[in-house]
Every structure is written in structure tokens, then in C-alpha cells.
Design a protein around this motif. Structure first.
Motif, PDB file in Angstrom:
ATOM      1  N   GLY A  29       0.681  -1.265   0.191  1.00 25.18           N
ATOM      2  CA  GLY A  29      -0.139   0.168  -0.020  1.00 25.18           C
ATOM      3  C   GLY A  29       0.887   1.303   0.147  1.00 25.18           C
ATOM      4  N   VAL A  30       0.072   2.414   0.319  1.00 24.41           N
ATOM      5  CA  VAL A  30       0.613   3.580   0.217  1.00 24.41           C
ATOM      6  C   VAL A  30       1.043   4.078   1.689  1.00 24.41           C
ATOM      7  CG1 VAL A  30       0.831   6.042  -0.460  1.00 24.41           C
ATOM      8  CG2 VAL A  30      -0.095   4.514  -1.788  1.00 24.41           C
ATOM      9  N   LEU A  31       2.164   4.046   2.165  1.00 19.18           N
ATOM     10  CA  LEU A  31       2.561   4.257   3.677  1.00 19.18           C
ATOM     11  C   LEU A  31       3.094   5.613   4.120  1.00 19.18           C
ATOM     12  CD1 LEU A  31       4.473   0.823   3.717  1.00 19.18           C
ATOM     13  CD2 LEU A  31       2.074   1.337   4.506  1.00 19.18           C
ATOM     14  N   THR A  32       2.320   6.406   4.628  1.00 20.96           N
ATOM     15  CA  THR A  32       2.823   7.423   5.388  1.00 20.96           C
ATOM     16  C   THR A  32       4.004   7.568   6.361  1.00 20.96           C
ATOM     17  OG1 THR A  32       1.273   7.553   7.291  1.00 20.96           O
ATOM     18  CG2 THR A  32       0.286   8.452   5.263  1.00 20.96           C
ATOM     19  N   THR A  33       4.620   8.564   6.511  1.00 17.76           N
ATOM     20  CA  THR A  33       5.899   8.505   7.283  1.00 17.76           C
ATOM     21  C   THR A  33       5.806   9.803   8.188  1.00 17.76           C
ATOM     22  OG1 THR A  33       7.364  10.165   6.213  1.00 17.76           O
ATOM     23  CG2 THR A  33       7.376   7.706   5.480  1.00 17.76           C
ATOM     24  N   ALA A  34       6.732   9.839   9.178  1.00 14.09           N
ATOM     25  CA  ALA A  34       6.716  11.179  10.031  1.00 14.09           C
ATOM     26  C   ALA A  34       7.066  12.238   9.369  1.00 14.09           C
ATOM     27  CB  ALA A  34       8.005  10.577  11.145  1.00 14.09           C
ATOM     28  N   ILE A  35       7.566  12.259   8.234  1.00 14.92           N
ATOM     29  CA  ILE A  35       7.712  13.346   7.364  1.00 14.92           C
ATOM     30  C   ILE A  35       6.588  13.587   6.758  1.00 14.92           C
ATOM     31  CG2 ILE A  35       9.400  14.335   5.520  1.00 14.92           C
ATOM     32  CD1 ILE A  35      11.535  12.673   6.705  1.00 14.92           C
ATOM     33  N   VAL A 150      18.488  11.875  -0.860  1.00 17.15           N
ATOM     34  CA  VAL A 150      17.268  11.133  -0.543  1.00 17.15           C
ATOM     35  C   VAL A 150      17.284  10.139   0.787  1.00 17.15           C
ATOM     36  CG1 VAL A 150      15.579   9.590  -1.333  1.00 17.15           C
ATOM     37  CG2 VAL A 150      16.117  11.530  -2.932  1.00 17.15           C
ATOM     38  N   VAL A 151      18.691   9.419   0.545  1.00 10.47           N
ATOM     39  CA  VAL A 151      18.810   8.379   1.711  1.00 10.47           C
ATOM     40  C   VAL A 151      19.016   9.140   3.133  1.00 10.47           C
ATOM     41  CG1 VAL A 151      20.723   7.198   2.447  1.00 10.47           C
ATOM     42  CG2 VAL A 151      20.139   6.677   0.193  1.00 10.47           C
ATOM     43  N   ARG A 152      19.732  10.511   3.187  1.00 10.71           N
ATOM     44  CA  ARG A 152      19.655  11.147   4.264  1.00 10.71           C
ATOM     45  C   ARG A 152      18.269  11.587   4.598  1.00 10.71           C
ATOM     46  NH1 ARG A 152      22.015  15.796   3.312  1.00 10.71           N
ATOM     47  NH2 ARG A 152      22.774  15.466   1.249  1.00 10.71           N
ATOM     48  N   LEU A 153      17.538  11.858   3.963  1.00 11.17           N
ATOM     49  CA  LEU A 153      16.079  12.297   4.419  1.00 11.17           C
ATOM     50  C   LEU A 153      15.392  11.129   4.961  1.00 11.17           C
ATOM     51  CD1 LEU A 153      13.682  14.372   4.341  1.00 11.17           C
ATOM     52  CD2 LEU A 153      13.027  13.179   2.119  1.00 11.17           C
ATOM     53  N   GLU A 158      14.762   7.503  11.414  1.00  3.64           N
ATOM     54  CA  GLU A 158      15.450   6.798  12.698  1.00  3.64           C
ATOM     55  C   GLU A 158      15.418   7.565  13.885  1.00  3.64           C
ATOM     56  OE1 GLU A 158      18.122   3.883  10.106  1.00  3.64           O
ATOM     57  OE2 GLU A 158      18.756   5.757  10.667  1.00  3.64           O
ATOM     58  N   ASN A 159      15.595   9.217  13.694  1.00  6.33           N
ATOM     59  CA  ASN A 159      15.669   9.937  14.783  1.00  6.33           C
ATOM     60  C   ASN A 159      14.374  10.994  14.544  1.00  6.33           C
ATOM     61  OD1 ASN A 159      18.134   9.224  16.284  1.00  6.33           O
ATOM     62  ND2 ASN A 159      18.782   9.397  14.005  1.00  6.33           N
ATOM     63  N   PRO A 160      13.043  10.706  14.979  1.00  5.54           N
ATOM     64  CA  PRO A 160      12.048  11.721  14.551  1.00  5.54           C
ATOM     65  C   PRO A 160      12.159  13.177  15.268  1.00  5.54           C
ATOM     66  CG  PRO A 160      11.216   9.631  15.267  1.00  5.54           C
ATOM     67  CD  PRO A 160      12.680   9.554  15.462  1.00  5.54           C
ATOM     68  N   GLN A 161      12.743  13.065  16.296  1.00  2.00           N
ATOM     69  CA  GLN A 161      13.118  14.585  17.047  1.00  2.00           C
ATOM     70  C   GLN A 161      13.911  15.415  15.926  1.00  2.00           C
ATOM     71  OE1 GLN A 161      14.476  11.566  17.917  1.00  2.00           O
ATOM     72  NE2 GLN A 161      16.859  12.105  18.254  1.00  2.00           N
ATOM     73  N   ASP A 162      14.655  14.878  14.866  1.00  2.00           N
ATOM     74  CA  ASP A 162      15.411  15.666  13.984  1.00  2.00           C
ATOM     75  C   ASP A 162      14.660  16.043  12.888  1.00  2.00           C
ATOM     76  OD1 ASP A 162      17.669  15.335  15.814  1.00  2.00           O
ATOM     77  OD2 ASP A 162      18.575  13.372  14.440  1.00  2.00           O
ATOM     78  N   ALA A 167      14.492  17.831   8.124  1.00  2.00           N
ATOM     79  CA  ALA A 167      13.791  17.677   6.719  1.00  2.00           C
ATOM     80  C   ALA A 167      13.595  18.581   6.065  1.00  2.00           C
ATOM     81  CB  ALA A 167      12.456  16.914   7.429  1.00  2.00           C
ATOM     82  N   PRO A 168      13.213  19.608   6.280  1.00  3.99           N
ATOM     83  CA  PRO A 168      13.166  20.879   5.344  1.00  3.99           C
ATOM     84  C   PRO A 168      14.426  21.411   4.423  1.00  3.99           C
ATOM     85  CG  PRO A 168      11.890  21.597   7.338  1.00  3.99           C
ATOM     86  CD  PRO A 168      12.898  20.210   7.633  1.00  3.99           C
ATOM     87  N   LEU A 169      15.612  21.087   5.387  1.00  2.24           N
ATOM     88  CA  LEU A 169      16.827  21.456   4.605  1.00  2.24           C
ATOM     89  C   LEU A 169      17.164  20.406   3.442  1.00  2.24           C
ATOM     90  CD1 LEU A 169      18.864  22.723   7.905  1.00  2.24           C
ATOM     91  CD2 LEU A 169      17.816  23.845   6.297  1.00  2.24           C
ATOM     92  N   VAL A 170      16.979  19.115   3.989  1.00  5.14           N
ATOM     93  CA  VAL A 170      17.225  17.984   3.037  1.00  5.14           C
ATOM     94  C   VAL A 170      16.423  17.975   1.874  1.00  5.14           C
ATOM     95  CG1 VAL A 170      17.856  15.683   2.963  1.00  5.14           C
ATOM     96  CG2 VAL A 170      18.159  16.741   5.116  1.00  5.14           C
ATOM     97  N   ILE A 171      15.196  18.326   2.107  1.00  4.23           N
ATOM     98  CA  ILE A 171      14.206  18.552   0.850  1.00  4.23           C
ATOM     99  C   ILE A 171      14.625  19.700  -0.164  1.00  4.23           C
ATOM    100  CG2 ILE A 171      11.756  19.116   0.283  1.00  4.23           C
ATOM    101  CD1 ILE A 171      10.839  17.550   3.026  1.00  4.23           C
ATOM    102  N   ARG A 172      14.913  20.728   0.667  1.00  8.19           N
ATOM    103  CA  ARG A 172      15.568  21.662  -0.145  1.00  8.19           C
ATOM    104  C   ARG A 172      16.640  21.238  -0.928  1.00  8.19           C
ATOM    105  NH1 ARG A 172      15.308  27.380  -0.248  1.00  8.19           N
ATOM    106  NH2 ARG A 172      17.150  28.491  -0.605  1.00  8.19           N
TER     107      ARG A 172
END
Length: 309
Positions: A29-35, A150-153, A158-162, A167-172
Motif C-alpha cells: 500500500g501507500v504508507l505515510t511517514t513522520a515526514i 534522499v537517503v539522508r532524508l 530513525e530519529n524523529p526529533q530531528d 527535513a526541510p533542509l534536506v528536501i531543499r
């Protein structure tokens, strides 16, 4: 030797990304994530074509293969490619290589075109609009720089507090790498204010917003600051279909969603999405989905029951 090292690095990143998606995807299925903008897609079987209105996104397959249909065009992509959809497009997607032992695995990162525009404004990318419109969907070859980001994103899961900070920096960075790709100009043109592609993107927004209302080409031409013939030509360049065909796809896909989610009469749903004739609605629905509304919904519900038993 240098090219061999780069190719090896790309393959290593692809393998690492596949392992990560497997770790976080325990079911099909399509799985959501913490991002919020990041999703994983898993399928242990090949599929029939699945229709949807695809929002702007980056899709990377790490295992298996898929084909996407846009109007009459087909786009195949697998582990060495990525797909970019830069405007909302009605498509069908079909997994063509998958098994229980080697399931289809895909990462989808949704993005807002404004994120891309902000990045262009703050970077050294050329900003002069090109005269020709560009297709709102393309397949390009992956590279180690894009995969590394993408791998770093995904590792951030593994560390949701980060996630909120990093995440916005890596997506950029990921969007920057897409813009640097050999087809990055297509994405650039669709977000740059004043370009033909960007004006068509505004027309797409209007049609999507008013999909159930009569299509008024004069109003859309005024919105795009184009003649009707120019609007038609540029719209087809971006979407591979005419404004009328695009609206029809939106109406039919929304009608299918309504029929699946409600116990509504097919004729009533047809009127709800903008059709005035039940027979025309049924005819065009069957042309797109292969069966008339009631038969199609019975088939879909039967397929859903089989998947849950």
C-alpha cells in the motif's frame, strides 16, 4: 575509472535506499511517514492500471518497475530512473514488475512548486523564461548526489526529533538536485512567473478548482493572457491533453471516488461532477475505466475484499 566509481556509488545508494524502504514498509500500500510529504509505496504483485490525479512529486523506484500513462503517452521507470510530476496531472500507473520475494518499492516525495520557486530565486539558476512550454511529467536518470540526499532524508525517520529542523533542509537539497538534472529546465519553467508553462499551471489550478462547472475557454485565455489557440497549444504541451480532456479526466476520477466512498446513485454522481446527461456520463466513464459506473464499482469493491481476506 572515475565514471566507474560514480556508477558504483549510485548503485550503493540505490541498494541502501531499498533497504531503508523495506525496513519502514511492512505491508503493501501507500504508507505515510513522520515526514508529512514523504510516502513509501510497496506492492508484492503487479497491478492493473490505477487512476489518480497525481500531485507535484518526486518518485524513485528502488525495486521493480512501473509504467505511467499520461493521455496516450507511456513513461517506464525502474531502479535507475526517477519520475518528476510538476503539476497536478490525471494519470494511470501500473506496477509491471513485482513479486512477494522482491516487492515493488517506491519513494514518493510531494513538494509545493513555491518551494522550487524560492530555491530558484535564491540560487544562481538562470531565470529568463523560455518560449516553449514543457511537459509537466518526465523521467530522468538517477545520480549519486540526488540519491545521497534522499537517503539522508529517509535516515531522519530513525530519529524523529530531528525531522522538524533537518527535513526541510534536506528536501531543499533534493529539489536543488532535481533542478540540476538534465531535465530540470522543465520543472523550472513551470514555476517561473511569466513563463508559458507557469501560466498554464495557473489555468490548471482554475480548472481543478471549478472542475464541475462549464469550461469557459475565453475566461481561461484571459487568465493565461493568451489567445484561445495559444492556450490550447501550450496546455497540450504541458498536460498532453486539451483543457476539455483534462476537465473530463478530473470529473470522471472524482466520480469514481464518490461512487466508492458513498452509496450514491450513478446518475446523481454524474450530475454532481458536472455532467448534464446520465448516458454521456456512463459512456465516458466506461471509456476511461473499462466498465459502466455500477459494474466498475462492484469490481473495485470485490478486488478490495480479496485483498483484505
Amino acid at each position: 575509472m572515475g565514471a566507474t566509481k560514480i556508477e558504483g556509488s549510485t548503485m550503493e545508494k540505490q541498494a541502501e535506499l531499498a533497504r531503508l524502504i523495506k525496513r519502514f514498509s511492512h505491508q503493501d500500500g501507500v504508507l505515510t511517514t513522520a515526514i508529512p510529504s514523504l510516502h513509501f509505496v510497496r506492492s508484492s504483485n503487479t497491478t492493473v492500471p490505477i487512476h489518480q490525479v497525481h500531485e507535484p512529486a518526486l518518485c524513485i523506484v528502488t525495486q521493480g518497475r512501473k509504467v505511467v500513462m499520461l493521455a496516450e503517452e507511456s513513461y517506464h521507470y525502474g531502479t535507475s530512473d526517477y519520475l518528476v510530476v510538476s503539476v497536478h496531472l490525471p494519470i494511470s500507473g501500473q506496477v509491471i514488475q513485482a513479486s512477494a520475494e522482491a516487492p515493488y518499492l517506491c519513494l514518493r516525495l510531494n513538494f509545493d512548486p513555491h518551494q522550487v520557486l524560492d530555491l530558484i530565486k535564491e540560487s544562481a539558476f538562470p531565470t529568463s523564461p523560455m518560449p516553449d512550454s514543457r511537459r509537466g511529467l518526465y523521467v530522468s536518470q538517477t545520480n549519486s548526489l540526488l540519491l545521497d540526499a534522499v537517503v539522508r532524508l529517509v535516515h531522519l525517520l530513525e530519529n524523529p526529533q530531528d525531522v522538524p529542523v533537518l527535513a526541510p533542509l534536506v528536501i531543499r537539497e533534493i529539489l536543488y538536485r532535481i533542478l540540476q538534472g538534465n531535465q530540470g529546465e522543465s520543472l523550472k519553467q513551470l514555476v517561473m512567473t511569466g513563463s508559458h508553462s507557469n501560466r498554464i499551471a495557473e489555468v490548471i489550478k482554475r480548472i481543478k478548482q471549478d472542475y464541475d462547472k462549464p469550461l469557459r475557454i475565453e475566461e481561461l485565455s484571459k487568465l493565461a493572457n493568451m489567445s484561445p489557440s495559444s492556450l490550447h497549444r501550450h496546455f497540450k504541451e504541458v498536460t498532453a491533453m486539451s483543457p476539455m480532456q483534462y476537465q473530463k479526466q478530473l470529473r470522471l476520477q472524482e466520480s469514481r471516488r464518490l461512487l466508492l466512498s458513498e452509496s450514491a446513485d450513478a446518475a446523481d454522481v454524474g450530475f454532481q461532477v458536472g455532467y448534464e446527461s446520465p448516458s454521456q456520463f456512463s459512456r465516458e466513464y466506461a471509456r476511461l475505466f473499462g466498465l459502466p459506473p455500477i459494474s466498475d464499482i462492484k469490481r473495485l469493491r470485490s478486488d478490495q475484499d480479496h485483498q483484505t481476506t
